[in-house]
Design a protein around this motif. Structure first.
Motif, PDB file in Angstrom:
ATOM      1  N   ASN A  43       5.929  19.747  10.593  1.00  8.41           N
ATOM      2  CA  ASN A  43       6.451  20.122   9.278  1.00  8.41           C
ATOM      3  C   ASN A  43       7.836  19.541   9.025  1.00  8.41           C
ATOM      4  O   ASN A  43       8.677  19.496   9.916  1.00  8.41           O
ATOM      5  CB  ASN A  43       6.503  21.646   9.148  1.00  8.41           C
ATOM      6  N   THR A  44       8.055  19.134   7.800  1.00  5.17           N
ATOM      7  CA  THR A  44       9.337  18.556   7.407  1.00  5.17           C
ATOM      8  C   THR A  44      10.404  19.633   7.266  1.00  5.17           C
ATOM      9  O   THR A  44      10.102  20.814   7.100  1.00  5.17           O
ATOM     10  CB  THR A  44       9.186  17.800   6.075  1.00  5.17           C
ATOM     11  N   LYS A  45      11.658  19.220   7.299  1.00  2.00           N
ATOM     12  CA  LYS A  45      12.758  20.174   7.193  1.00  2.00           C
ATOM     13  C   LYS A  45      13.234  20.370   5.752  1.00  2.00           C
ATOM     14  O   LYS A  45      14.150  21.147   5.502  1.00  2.00           O
ATOM     15  CB  LYS A  45      13.936  19.717   8.048  1.00  2.00           C
ATOM     16  N   ALA A  50       7.760  20.824   2.220  1.00  2.00           N
ATOM     17  CA  ALA A  50       8.077  21.750   3.306  1.00  2.00           C
ATOM     18  C   ALA A  50       7.125  22.938   3.385  1.00  2.00           C
ATOM     19  O   ALA A  50       6.774  23.392   4.477  1.00  2.00           O
ATOM     20  CB  ALA A  50       9.521  22.242   3.184  1.00  2.00           C
ATOM     21  N   ASP A  72      10.738  19.877  12.103  1.00  2.00           N
ATOM     22  CA  ASP A  72      11.920  19.024  12.197  1.00  2.00           C
ATOM     23  C   ASP A  72      13.149  19.818  11.761  1.00  2.00           C
ATOM     24  O   ASP A  72      13.065  20.695  10.906  1.00  2.00           O
ATOM     25  CB  ASP A  72      11.740  17.808  11.282  1.00  2.00           C
ATOM     26  N   ASN A 118       5.504  15.510   7.794  1.00  2.00           N
ATOM     27  CA  ASN A 118       6.936  15.257   7.909  1.00  2.00           C
ATOM     28  C   ASN A 118       7.354  13.859   7.468  1.00  2.00           C
ATOM     29  O   ASN A 118       8.388  13.690   6.862  1.00  2.00           O
ATOM     30  CB  ASN A 118       7.397  15.460   9.352  1.00  2.00           C
ATOM     31  N   LYS A 120       7.987  10.071   5.979  1.00  2.00           N
ATOM     32  CA  LYS A 120       8.010   9.325   4.719  1.00  2.00           C
ATOM     33  C   LYS A 120       8.049   7.815   4.943  1.00  2.00           C
ATOM     34  O   LYS A 120       7.937   7.051   4.003  1.00  2.00           O
ATOM     35  CB  LYS A 120       9.222   9.743   3.877  1.00  2.00           C
ATOM     36  N   SER A 124       9.843   7.189  10.953  1.00  2.00           N
ATOM     37  CA  SER A 124       9.755   8.618  11.238  1.00  2.00           C
ATOM     38  C   SER A 124       8.376   9.046  11.719  1.00  2.00           C
ATOM     39  O   SER A 124       8.223  10.139  12.250  1.00  2.00           O
ATOM     40  CB  SER A 124      10.135   9.427   9.989  1.00  2.00           C
ATOM     41  N   CYS A 125       7.376   8.185  11.554  1.00  2.00           N
ATOM     42  CA  CYS A 125       5.998   8.549  11.900  1.00  2.00           C
ATOM     43  C   CYS A 125       5.448   7.862  13.147  1.00  2.00           C
ATOM     44  O   CYS A 125       4.577   8.421  13.829  1.00  2.00           O
ATOM     45  CB  CYS A 125       5.065   8.239  10.727  1.00  2.00           C
TER      46      CYS A 125
END
Length: 324
Positions: A43-45, A50, A72, A118, A120, A124-125
């Motif tokens: 999950n994104t911060k 979110a 994150d 999470n 983009k 990051s992936c």
């Protein structure tokens, strides 16, 4: 035109879904099921995505699955804010705070499915994809319908339409295909619902519930004007709509209307056809509860900054009443 996506649950949302399964025939795709005994939700911060992880976790837990969330960001800074403050309600779920780019922080154990909510961009992936390649039955990536190239001739987006080469999500999708993972890409549009971390419908409520005047551009398969009228009706208020051209205002980054000033809506026919999915939410049906939630949030007790609104209204020659 625009399209509101997601109210309440990730699996039951008025969203545009792009489902891809690499190296499989059409008949095989019809049989794909993204269900598993053990699911890892990354999950994104922050941002609009979110709360997708929160509602997805609720959905999976209610169906009897095991859920672990890798979130994150800094627990101390985020755990008191929505949607992260709702993690305590996820009975049976394990929540780990770490970094999706650092495998040393990944939760231990094996997983059947990874839901990457999470990333983009590829930076990051990629660590997550590389780590779980060959270890999971299915990899799910939450992309964005915003990665479609705007088309003023045929504005309704369908799977396979031209994508923006500059969009970081597109690079991730390409990498997933290169790695030949069994994967699916979901592409939500505008997201609304309880415990969101991003103002969407609340932007309108902040103004309508204070009897203020505000400005809009164009809209969705409910128009932006339609959102205004629906919220005003639910709040028993009258709203004055003022349209303006953002390009003529000289606004700074983040100022003014918080939505795209272009057509932005999509077809979900493929999700209905391939996944057997049906939307469960409708903004016009949800708006009464959304207004009640906003009124109960305490935001009306705080004084927001409407100086940009005043600047825009003055520029178009509209004399607004004081916003209170």
């Amino acid at each position: 035109m625009a399209q509101a996506a997601l109210s309440g649950t990730f699996l039951g949302a008025a969203a545009s879904l792009q489902g891809r399964t690499s190296r499989q025939s059409a008949s095989r795709r019809l049989a794909v099921s993204v269900r598993a005994d053990k699911a890892l939700i990354v999950n994104t911060k922050g941002g609009g995505h979110a709360f997708l992880g929160l509602h997805l976790a609720k959905k999976l837990l209610s169906a009897g699955h095991s859920v672990t969330i890798l979130n994150d960001g800094d627990k101390e800074k985020l755990s008191g804010k929505a949607p992260f403050s709702q993690y305590a309600s996820l009975a049976g779920a394990e929540v780990v705070w770490g970094s999706p780019t650092d495998p040393a922080t990944y939760p231990a154990g094996a997983f059947d499915v990874v839901y990457d909510n999470n990333g983009k961009n590829l930076e990051s992936c990629q660590p997550l994809i590389d780590h779980f390649k060959g270890k999971v039955k299915h990899y799910v990536f939450v992309s964005s319908a915003g990665a479609y190239a705007a088309n003023s001739v045929e504005p309704m987006h369908v799977e396979g339409d031209k994508r923006k080469a500059s969009a970081g999500h597109v690079a991730v999708e390409g990498y997933l295909e290169e790695q030949q993972l069994p994967y699916t890409v979901f592409q939500p549009l505008y997201i609304y619902g309880p415990h969101t971390a991003k103002d969407c419908e609340q932007w309108f409520m902040e103004r309508i519930l204070r009897c203020g005047h505000f400005n809009l551009c164009s809209d969705r398969c409910i128009t932006f004007d339609g959102i205004v009228k629906a919220i005003a009706a639910a709040a028993s208020k009258e709203a004055k709509i003022v349209h303006y051209n953002p390009a003529e205002m000289g606004l700074g980054k983040g100022e003014g209307f918080p939505f795209r000033a272009v057509h932005f809506f999509a077809s979900s026919d493929k999700a209905k056809r391939v996944l057997g999915w049906q939307p469960q939410h409708n903004f016009l049906k949800d708006v009464d509860q959304l207004v009640k939630d906003f009124q109960a949030s305490g935001r009306l007790d705080k004084q927001p900054d409407f100086s940009v609104d005043d600047k825009i209204l003055a520029a178009v020659g509209y004399k607004a009443e004081a916003l209170v």
